[in-house]
Write a protein that holds these residues in place. Sequence first.
Motif, PDB file in Angstrom:
ATOM      1  N   MET A   1      -1.987  -5.878   4.564  1.00 53.69           N
ATOM      2  CA  MET A   1      -2.801  -4.744   4.305  1.00 53.69           C
ATOM      3  C   MET A   1      -3.619  -4.784   2.966  1.00 53.69           C
ATOM      4  O   MET A   1      -3.390  -5.497   1.975  1.00 53.69           O
ATOM      5  CB  MET A   1      -1.685  -3.633   3.914  1.00 53.69           C
TER       6      MET A   1
ATOM      7  N   ASP B   1       0.306   4.464   5.011  1.00 57.59           N
ATOM      8  CA  ASP B   1      -0.988   4.453   4.354  1.00 57.59           C
ATOM      9  C   ASP B   1      -1.588   5.544   4.000  1.00 57.59           C
ATOM     10  O   ASP B   1      -1.192   6.764   4.249  1.00 57.59           O
ATOM     11  CB  ASP B   1      -1.829   3.459   5.178  1.00 57.59           C
TER      12      ASP B   1
ATOM     13  N   MET C   1       3.807   2.486   7.560  1.00 61.13           N
ATOM     14  CA  MET C   1       3.596   0.897   7.792  1.00 61.13           C
ATOM     15  C   MET C   1       4.868   0.422   8.010  1.00 61.13           C
ATOM     16  O   MET C   1       4.965  -0.841   8.674  1.00 61.13           O
ATOM     17  CB  MET C   1       3.266   0.723   6.240  1.00 61.13           C
TER      18      MET C   1
ATOM     19  N   TYR D   1      -0.358   3.754  -1.456  1.00 59.24           N
ATOM     20  CA  TYR D   1       0.346   3.959  -0.501  1.00 59.24           C
ATOM     21  C   TYR D   1       1.348   4.928  -0.774  1.00 59.24           C
ATOM     22  O   TYR D   1       1.971   5.055  -2.000  1.00 59.24           O
ATOM     23  CB  TYR D   1       1.056   2.551   0.350  1.00 59.24           C
TER      24      TYR D   1
END
Length: 843
Positions: free
Chosen positions: A811, A786, A792, A816
């Motif tokens: 999310m 992130d 992640m 990202y």
Amino acid sequence: MDCINKSLEGKKKYKLFNRKNTSIFIGLLIFPFLIFAQTVQSDCSNAIPICNDSGSNGTVGGFGVDDFNGASVSGCLGPGGGPSGTVESNSAWYTFTAAADGQFGFDIIPINLSEDWDFGLYGPFEETTGNCGNISTQPPVRCNYSGASGQTGIGIGGSAYSPWLDVIAGETYILMINNFSNTNTGFVLSFAGDVINDPTTDGLDCSVVNTDSYCDGEEINLDATTPNASYYVWSENGDVLAETGPILSGILATETEYNVEVFDANNTSINEESFIIGVISVNAGIGDNIDLCSSEAPLDLFTILGGNPDTGGTWSPILTSGTGVFDPEVDVLGAYTYTVESGDCIDEAIVNVNVETRVDAGANAIVEYCSTGTPVDLFDELGGTPATGGVWSPTLTSGTGVFDPSTDISGTYTYTLPGTSICPETSSFVDVTVTVSPDAGEDNLVLICSTGTPIDLFSELLGTPDSGGTWSPTLTSGTGIFDPMTDSAGIYTYTIVNGDCSDESIIDVTIENRPDAGTNGTIEFCSNEVPFDLFDALEGTPETGGVWTPTLSSGTGIFDPSIDLQGDYTYTLQGTSICPGSSSIVSVLVDVEPNAGEDNSISLCKTDAAIDLFTVLNGTPDTGGVWTPELIAGDGIFDPAIENAGDYTYTVSTAGKCAEVSAVVSISLSEAPIITNIDIQDFSENNILTIEVEGIVSETPFGIGDYVYSYDGVNFESDNVFENVPPGTYDIIVRDLNGCQFDAIQRNVMIVGAPRFFTPNNDSRNDTWHIINAEKFPNAMIHIYDRFGKIMTKLYPNSDGWNGYYNGHKMPSGDYWYNFVATDAEGNLVSRKGHFSLISREY
């Protein structure tokens, strides 16, 4: 005046000359010459010129400048007692010139016989002046430096005298008399010798003596001081005077004879002499006034003077004549002074001249007029600058000075201006001749054809012209014959002259040009040429407007090679009343055009069989042509395997005016392509796919042909480089547009890349994010972070991809980051970093 030393009636009479206010010293001694007192000059440069006896009337003091330039000796002369031992001490200088050849001497008699006097005589010199510079460099010819007192001199006697001197007429001498002491009473100087005693000659040249004489009525003194004299008896014109001393003073210079008898203490007469006083009388006459006319002859102003004036005077201001002649035409009016001088005696008289300008009637003239001329003012014919207001005679018909040649007659016409009390009338004349004017006839117009015969312009004149004139401009014939073939149109002037009279007439000639059909011509056409105007085939300078026979299909002069027949065509122009018509012929030849067929194009594969290009031509070509460029197989056979693509020209030629003709077969060649390499630049912002091929036959890069390229099987491009190719798996296709092995070449390729976004909303579209074609790198590992750098998830080439959850939690939308690490087939590290967007979409 001449110096006179001559005996008169047994007694010696002398004419006396001296400067004004200078005493005349008369020495009455036993010597037969009178001695005159003179002003003493102590320098050679001021030596007194003498032509008779002379002496000093007092002491001689000093010597002025040193005439011997510092020398202490000059001949027998030693130091004279002057400063620093100079030759001079108390000197007197004289100069004289011999007038005859012979023996010459002189006597120096001191007034006081106890005084010591010396002398030096220098010469002879050729010039009468300018001789002082020679004194210091040459010794004297005679000198005395005895140191004894008393008389001294040359040739007379005694030890104190030098020998006689033989002189020649014209020789000049300089005499220096010097007193050694500073105290002296003067001396007297007398001349002797046969050149002096001979009564037939003048011993000395008096012309070199510049003396002044006494003016009539001037007061003078006579000094007759004589040694051993006791008293003097003076008489004037026989009348005894009261004076008994040596000096007779206060007498007026007139033409008078004086006598003096000298007695000693014993009352014995020791000498008796008679003297005539020389008087100079000058008379300039009596002035007067004179009126002159400017036209009068020059006048000698001397003749205007009254009172018997002396001649030889001068006039001032100076007249242009340089004499006393007054020229009224050039000299100006005014007062002119006549001056007579003799020595210091001057007399003047004035003539006042008034000049009246005589009126100017101008200069005579001779003129000639023509009887047909316009009236002329004879005043304008006069030369010079005549004044107006005169009268003409005989009287002219105009009553003035205007002469009319048509009415007044030839003759002499006089112009007269009246005179005055001083100037007479003046006149001039104009001699007039009137000449009868000739007849040149009358003007006319003449029209002639350019090809006509020559004509005599004189015969074209109207009226009754006189013959013998001239034509201008000059004709080529040199006479009045006009030839239209050589002479130009225009105005020709006929001029005839009689004296100063002339007459002119003109012939205005117009030349009409004969119609010009040009000259015969020949022309050759090709049957395929455009129609042509036969007029342009005529030679020369043909004129338009004619008619052609036989008639052409155009109905005009236009010849159409595809329709009209070859042959002779006549061009005719109509004539006029002045000029006949004219014609010319054009001979026409028509050639048949050859046929090379028509152009065509063909595409061949390099693997095709050979063909005959003649069969490819369109139309109906003539055989027998030539192919260019030359084919290897020859005779028009084209073999694709060995020949090159391009234009092949078939040319057919023929004789005559037809140009060769040609047709073109354009051949394009192709060959099937072979993919030799595919270069992939993927996993980037701009994925690039480059396809490289070569010809299947030529084996050259990109081969021979028109190739198009595609990686999706739909869109084909001529460029072999594709940019911004999306990640994915593709089949590469290369085609030849000319049909050689069409769609025969394919190649499968994979483009690796990262999607820029995904939408995990379970709509079966972009629900997960993964590296596309990651399986190309079996050992790859992908980490997703992130924006705070938290991992992640971790992916592998064979995983399903990230679904947007972390630890079971969905999310949020946002950016990202990923980190891709792998090794390629060659073992090289492959590392990529980037970012993508998560976009939440709910449906």
